[in-house]
Structure formats: structure tokens, C-alpha cells
Scaffold this motif. Structure first.
Motif, PDB file in Angstrom:
ATOM      1  N   UNK A   1       0.858  -1.173   0.000  1.00 44.07           N
ATOM      2  CA  UNK A   1       0.000   0.000   0.000  1.00 44.07           C
ATOM      3  C   UNK A   1       0.894   1.222   0.000  1.00 44.07           C
ATOM      4  N   UNK A   2       0.448   2.221  -0.694  1.00 39.52           N
ATOM      5  CA  UNK A   2       1.225   3.448  -0.786  1.00 39.52           C
ATOM      6  C   UNK A   2       1.487   4.026   0.591  1.00 39.52           C
ATOM      7  N   UNK A   3       2.652   4.582   0.752  1.00 42.38           N
ATOM      8  CA  UNK A   3       3.049   5.000   2.090  1.00 42.38           C
ATOM      9  C   UNK A   3       2.645   6.427   2.403  1.00 42.38           C
ATOM     10  N   UNK A   4       2.428   7.223   1.390  1.00 36.86           N
ATOM     11  CA  UNK A   4       2.267   8.644   1.667  1.00 36.86           C
ATOM     12  C   UNK A   4       0.829   9.114   1.456  1.00 36.86           C
ATOM     13  N   UNK A   5       0.024   9.112   2.500  1.00 32.55           N
ATOM     14  CA  UNK A   5      -1.367   9.488   2.310  1.00 32.55           C
ATOM     15  C   UNK A   5      -1.542  11.005   2.189  1.00 32.55           C
ATOM     16  N   UNK A   6      -0.515  11.745   2.535  1.00 36.71           N
ATOM     17  CA  UNK A   6      -0.687  13.193   2.577  1.00 36.71           C
ATOM     18  C   UNK A   6      -0.992  13.808   1.227  1.00 36.71           C
TER      19      UNK A   6
ATOM     20  N   UNK B   1      -9.481  -2.181   2.046  1.00 37.48           N
ATOM     21  CA  UNK B   1      -8.626  -1.124   1.534  1.00 37.48           C
ATOM     22  C   UNK B   1      -9.433   0.057   1.008  1.00 37.48           C
TER      23      UNK B   1
ATOM     24  N   UNK C   1      -2.648  10.084  10.168  1.00 41.04           N
ATOM     25  CA  UNK C   1      -1.711   8.967  10.169  1.00 41.04           C
ATOM     26  C   UNK C   1      -1.576   8.432   8.744  1.00 41.04           C
ATOM     27  N   UNK C   2      -0.404   7.907   8.459  1.00 37.00           N
ATOM     28  CA  UNK C   2      -0.224   7.295   7.144  1.00 37.00           C
ATOM     29  C   UNK C   2      -0.772   5.872   7.202  1.00 37.00           C
ATOM     30  N   UNK C   3      -0.947   5.281   6.042  1.00 40.11           N
ATOM     31  CA  UNK C   3      -1.496   3.925   6.014  1.00 40.11           C
ATOM     32  C   UNK C   3      -0.605   2.931   6.776  1.00 40.11           C
ATOM     33  N   UNK C   4       0.709   2.949   6.602  1.00 42.25           N
ATOM     34  CA  UNK C   4       1.533   2.029   7.406  1.00 42.25           C
ATOM     35  C   UNK C   4       1.368   2.249   8.908  1.00 42.25           C
TER      36      UNK C   4
ATOM     37  N   UNK D   1      -1.736   0.517   9.910  1.00 40.58           N
ATOM     38  CA  UNK D   1      -1.514  -0.930   9.979  1.00 40.58           C
ATOM     39  C   UNK D   1      -0.712  -1.301  11.211  1.00 40.58           C
TER      40      UNK D   1
ATOM     41  N   UNK E   1      -6.818   8.585   9.052  1.00 39.56           N
ATOM     42  CA  UNK E   1      -6.061   9.002   7.873  1.00 39.56           C
ATOM     43  C   UNK E   1      -6.416  10.414   7.439  1.00 39.56           C
TER      44      UNK E   1
END
Lengths: 327, 249
Positions: A3-8, B113, B127-130, B133, B165
């Protein structure tokens, strides 16, 4: 699955791994295309074109009903309205068929924008009633306005030359143009359903208050899908007018809206391929049982009752349930 | 992933004095019936505050009316100095408040997802997705599962996870432990503590008083649509009798 790491940087679920077309969907599309390519050599092309136009019409309705959760009972207005516009453009203005069809589609979108902006303010049965009321207004306008030809409709619409070059007077060349249009329309619907926009639509259909409280402007989404659906219904109607060289009151009559709903339900509401099957079943019945006259409607009603009693998910919905895969 | 990895640019980590959310004289109606009669709350940045009360006291309604999800309401809700009373619900969400409803509201036809990525980002700092998780490892395993095929606990994790998120800094959690196995309740408790450390401000509606006392800074008592008392968590033991009188049957 990564999954992509950068949601910003993202506003919408753009980066998904589930968005790609699954292999079996590609296979079904390929199979359909393959069948459609060889079918005119075995079956009457005009009949096949009718099936395709109605399939696109039903798919357009299904986009709104199956994925947006909005039951429109007035889609004939977009289908028939666009048929009139494209017939008029081709016959009176002498435009080439592709331009006439594009104008028809735009007229469907425009009409969808007007009707949709009123209708989406209401839900459920009231939504259906508002769309029906507007469609009836379009029907009476079509009956009264001078350019529609009243009871006669617009007849003898020239099929014309595609891009001004390829003559469409032969059924075969017309067939492949229609195939290209309808297949393109289906792929567009598929793309819409599986886009981030489509996901928000499904979210609104399931739980509108939740979608609002997540910060979505749900009315804009509803209006957008309404306009898209109207435009695609318009595309189907405009193409139909060129194929049959005719735009008539039947195209804007409320029973045409009902037929689209019927096709969608028989085939499987909320499935990708259901409306195609539904349209094929209904149009085939109309064509091959035509000698029975008014009995066709009764048989249709009977089949509808059976469908509701035995397989409410529709033909494709039932198969999808058995296979446990979305179709 | 180490604890430090979760640290974001979120400024406040400890409860500061300035109120993030101020609710005054909040009244609300369901149709004709007048349900909230006067809710007053002060929630400071970085705090975890619970609303305690009997069934039907108006706790869930309080959260919903802060979020603007009720047709008719009156009073004042000020968030970060901005009056929210006249804004539609989606603008309240954009202001930075996120609700996790009691029924969880996981979208059944979307995958984990898709559910996770659906809420729009309202501002930076989520928060980022990682990181999500890391908080809820179960979700990562079930990414492509359909929303409704999850267990109750996983659905709750998804319902909480997806609002982290968006960048919202005030979370309204409505009974996140309802109907869940004790081990999951524990995990949710850890999560709330972790989110508090991250600087999230949380208003929690809870029936499970023991759970509430393990995570909260302060408790508001709601009775018949009014806030009738406020008890600091540190003074809880001294006020046990009073609390039993409020909450007991």
C-alpha cells in the motif's frame, strides 16, 4: 499487497491495487467482443444493433440504479430526447452521423443536468416520481413541438457517411460503428464504477449519512452520476435513431423507461454484465414473439414475476452469487 | 515498527489548557421529541473525555449533534474557535472532527482497503497507512476482504482506522467496545491510549465504565439530555458512590 506510504498527497482512494480489471472480467469483455464481431454473419445485424442500443440504455440506467441506488423512472426522456436531437441533426441539418450522435448525447447530458438537479433533492419513491413527472413533460413536449413531427416522429433519417467518408447504408458498416460506440460506452461505465468516484457512490448508496459525516458533498456525487447516466442513455438513444432512421414518441414514452428498469432487473441490478443479458432477453422476446401481438407484454410481465419470485438478483446476479464473484 | 515511528508532526502531545471543543446549551430533537435539553462540554486539546450515562440519556445524540447529523439542534458548538452550529455536516467533517458511529458504518460493498481509503483527507497531519496498519495489524492481513466479511472487532478497527487518515484531530468514538471480546476491548484501549499520545483529542461514549476509567482524563455524566456532573478521572475513587447513584439502576 503493498500500500502506498504517503497518504498526505491523496484526497481520494486513487492508489489502489484492487482497481485493476480482474482477469475474468477482461475475459468476459473479450468474449463479448469476439461474439459481437462474428454475430452479424449469422444473425440479422439490425436486430443485433437494437440489442446493443438497448443494452447500453439499460447499462446507463444500471449505473444510476445499481451503483448510485437511485431508481429513475424517467430515463426515456434522455433516450428519446437524444433520439430526436440526433435524428433532427442528421436529417434537417444534414450533419454526419457521428456529430449527430454526439449532439444527441450532449442533449441527454443537458436534460439530465436540469432534471437531475431537481430530482436528487428527494429520495426513494419520490425520486422516481419526480423523474417520471419530468419525463412525462418531455413526452408532451415531443408530442407538441414542431420539430419532432408529433405523432409521426422524425422518419427517414439518413444514415449518412461516417466522418463524411464511410457510407453507413450497408448494415455491416453501420453495425461495426454501433459496436464501437456501445462497447466504448460499456467500458466507460466499467471505468466509472471502479473509480474512486464509483466507490464514493457505493458508499452513498449504502449509508448516506455516514458518507456526509466523512465530509463528502453527496448531492454533487448524485448529480454527477445522474448526468453521466443520462448522457449514456442519450448516447444509446441517439445511436438508435440513426440505426432505425427514426425517432418517435415510443422512445420518450414512459413504458420505455419501464423497459429499461425491467431489463436491468431481469439481468441483475448492480452487476456489470447483467443489463446486457437483460436487454438481450427482452429485445429477443419482443422480436421473435412479435407475431403474438399484445401477448408479448403479458409474457414479459409473467417473466418479470418469475424473476422476482425465483431469482431476485437477476440472471447475472444469480450466476455471480453461485460463483461468489462480482460479475 | 518502533514506537517512535508513529510520531508525527502533531504539535500538542499533552493536554493543554485551551479548549479545543466547547459545547454550550446544546439541544436537539428527533422529529417532535426533544432529546437533548442542555449539554455543556469543554474538551481540551489532547484529552480523552467520556460521556457516561444510562441508556437513552442522550450520549450518542450528543455526538451526532456535534457532528451536525440531526435535523434540528440549538445551542453552540465551538471547535478551534469556530462556531459550527450553522454548518452542514460535511463542513463539520472538513473542520477536523471525525465520528466513528456505534453501528460502525463500514461500507459492505467495498473492500477493507477501499473503506480505508474512502474518507477524504480534510487536512494534513493524519496517520499514514503504514501507521494505521501498525495500530491494527489485522487490517493489513485482510486488505482485500469485503467490509462485512470481517469479524466485529476487525470492523471496529476498520471504522476507527479509516478516520485516522483524514487529518481530523477530534475523534468522536461511539461505544467502540460494544459487543467485542475482552481481548479486543483491551486492544482498543491500547489504541485509544496510543492515539492520545499522538495528540488526538477524543470524546468517547461508553457503557463499559471500567474501560472508560482506564483510558479517560475526565468523565461527563449525561442524564435525561443534560450534562449533570463532571468527574476528573483522578478523583474517581472518591466519587464512586455518586457515580453509582448516577449510573446504577
Amino acid at each position: 499487497m503493498s500500500v502506498v506510504a504517503e497518504p498526505n498527497t491523496m484526497r481520494l482512494p486513487e492508489e489502489r491495487t484492487t482497481g485493476a480489471m480482474p482477469g475474468y472480467h477482461i475475459a468476459i469483455f473479450a468474449l463479448l467482443l469476439g461474439l459481437a464481431l462474428i454475430a452479424p454473419f449469422f444473425l440479422y445485424p439490425v436486430f443485433l444493433m437494437k440489442v446493443m442500443c438497448f443494452a447500453l440504455f439499460a447499462c446507463a440506467l444500471n449505473l444510476l440504479l445499481g451503483f448510485g441506488g437511485l431508481l429513475s423512472f424517467g430515463h426515456a426522456a434522455f433516450f428519446g430526447g437524444a433520439a430526436y436531437v440526433s435524428a433532427h441533426a442528421a436529417k434537417v441539418w444534414g450533419l454526419t452521423p457521428e456529430v449527430a450522435i454526439i449532439l444527441g448525447t450532449l442533449s441527454g447530458a443537458l436534460l439530465g443536468l436540469v432534471i437531475g438537479s431537481f430530482a436528487i433533492r428527494r429520495q426513494g419513491i419520490y425520486f422516481a416520481m419526480v423523474t417520471l413527472a419530468f419525463a412525462q413533460m418531455v413526452y408532451f413536449a415531443a408530442l407538441q413541438m414542431p420539430f419532432t413531427g408529433g405523432e409521426d416522429g422524425i422518419q427517414n433519417v439518413p444514415r449518412g457517411d461516417l466522418f463524411g467518408v464511410i457510407s453507413l447504408n450497408s448494415d455491416m458498416s453501420l453495425y461495426f460503428m454501433v459496436l464501437a460506440i456501445v462497447f466504448g460506452g460499456l467500458l466507460a461505465i466499467y471505468r466509472i464504477i471502479h473509480s474512486p468516484f464509483g466507490q464514493v457512490l457505493k458508499a452513498i448508496r449504502e449509508n448516506e449519512p455516514r458518507a456526509i459525516s466523512l465530509g463528502y458533498r453527496v448531492n454533487n456525487y448524485k448529480l454527477t452520476v445522474f448526468v453521466l447516466s443520462a448522457a449514456l442513455a442519450g448516447l444509446a438513444g441517439a445511436t438508435k435513431a440513426i440505426v432505425f432512421q427514426l425517432a418517435s414518441l415510443t422512445d420518450v414514452h414512459w413504458s420505455m423507461s419501464g423497459e429499461a428498469v425491467l431489463m436491468t432487473l431481469i439481468g441483475g441490478m448492480g452487476t456489470v454484465f447483467g443489463p446486457l443479458v437483460g436487454a438481450a432477453i427482452i429485445v429477443t422476446m419482443q422480436n421473435y414473439l412479435a407475431s403474438l401481438g399484445a401477448w408479448v407484454t403479458i409474457i414479459q410481465g409473467f417473466i418479470f414475476v418469475i424473476a422476482v419470485l425465483l431469482f431476485r438478483e437477476g440472471v447475472v446476479g444469480l450466476i455471480a452469487k453461485r460463483l461468489r464473484r462480482p460479475l | 515498527m518502533a514506537e517512535a515511528a508513529l510520531a508525527t508532526e502533531r504539535p500538542a502531545t499533552a493536554a493543554s489548557a485551551a479548549p479545543l471543543l466547547t459545547v454550550r446549551g446544546l439541544e436537539a430533537w428527533y422529529g417532535e421529541s426533544h432529546v437533548l435539553h442542555g449539554i455543556d462540554l469543554d474538551v481540551r486539546s489532547g484529552e480523552v473525555v467520556t460521556l457516561l450515562g444510562r441508556n437513552g440519556a442522550g450520549k450518542t445524540t450528543t455526538l451526532k449533534s456535534i457532528m451536525g447529523m440531526l435535523p434540528k439542534r440549538k445551542g453552540s458548538v465551538v471547535f478551534e474557535g469556530k462556531e459550527l452550529m450553522h454548518l452542514p455536516a460535511r463542513h463539520i467533517a472538513k473542520a477536523g472532527i471525525a465520528i466513528c458511529p456505534e453501528e460502525r458504518g463500514v461500507f459492505a460493498s467495498l473492500s477493507v482497503q477501499e473503506n480505508l481509503m474512502l474518507p477524504p483527507k480534510v487536512r494534513d497531519g493524519g496517520l499514514s497507512v503504514p501507521q494505521i496498519f501498525e495500530l491494527f495489524p489485522n487490517l493489513k492481513e485482510r486488505l482485500s476482504s469485503q467490509g462485512t466479511k470481517l469479524s466485529g472487532g476487525e470492523q471496529q478497527m476498520l471504522a476507527i482506522g479509516r478516520i485516522l487518515r483524514t487529518g481530523a484531530n477530534l475523534l468522536l468514538l461511539d461505544e467502540p467496545t460494544e459487543g467485542l471480546a475482552p481481548v479486543i476491548v483491551q486492544q482498543i484501549g491500547h489504541t485509544i491510549a496510543r492515539l492520545k499520545k499522538e495528540g488526538f483529542t477524543i470524546v468517547l461514549v461508553e457503557q463499559n465504565f471500567h474501560f472508560a476509567s482506564s483510558v479517560a482524563d475526565r468523565h461527563y455524566i449525561v442524564e435525561q439530555g443534560r450534562t449533570v456532573d463532571m468527574i476528573e478521572n483522578s478523583e474517581l475513587d472518591a466519587n464512586m458512590d455518586k457515580l453509582h447513584a448516577y449510573l446504577g439502576v
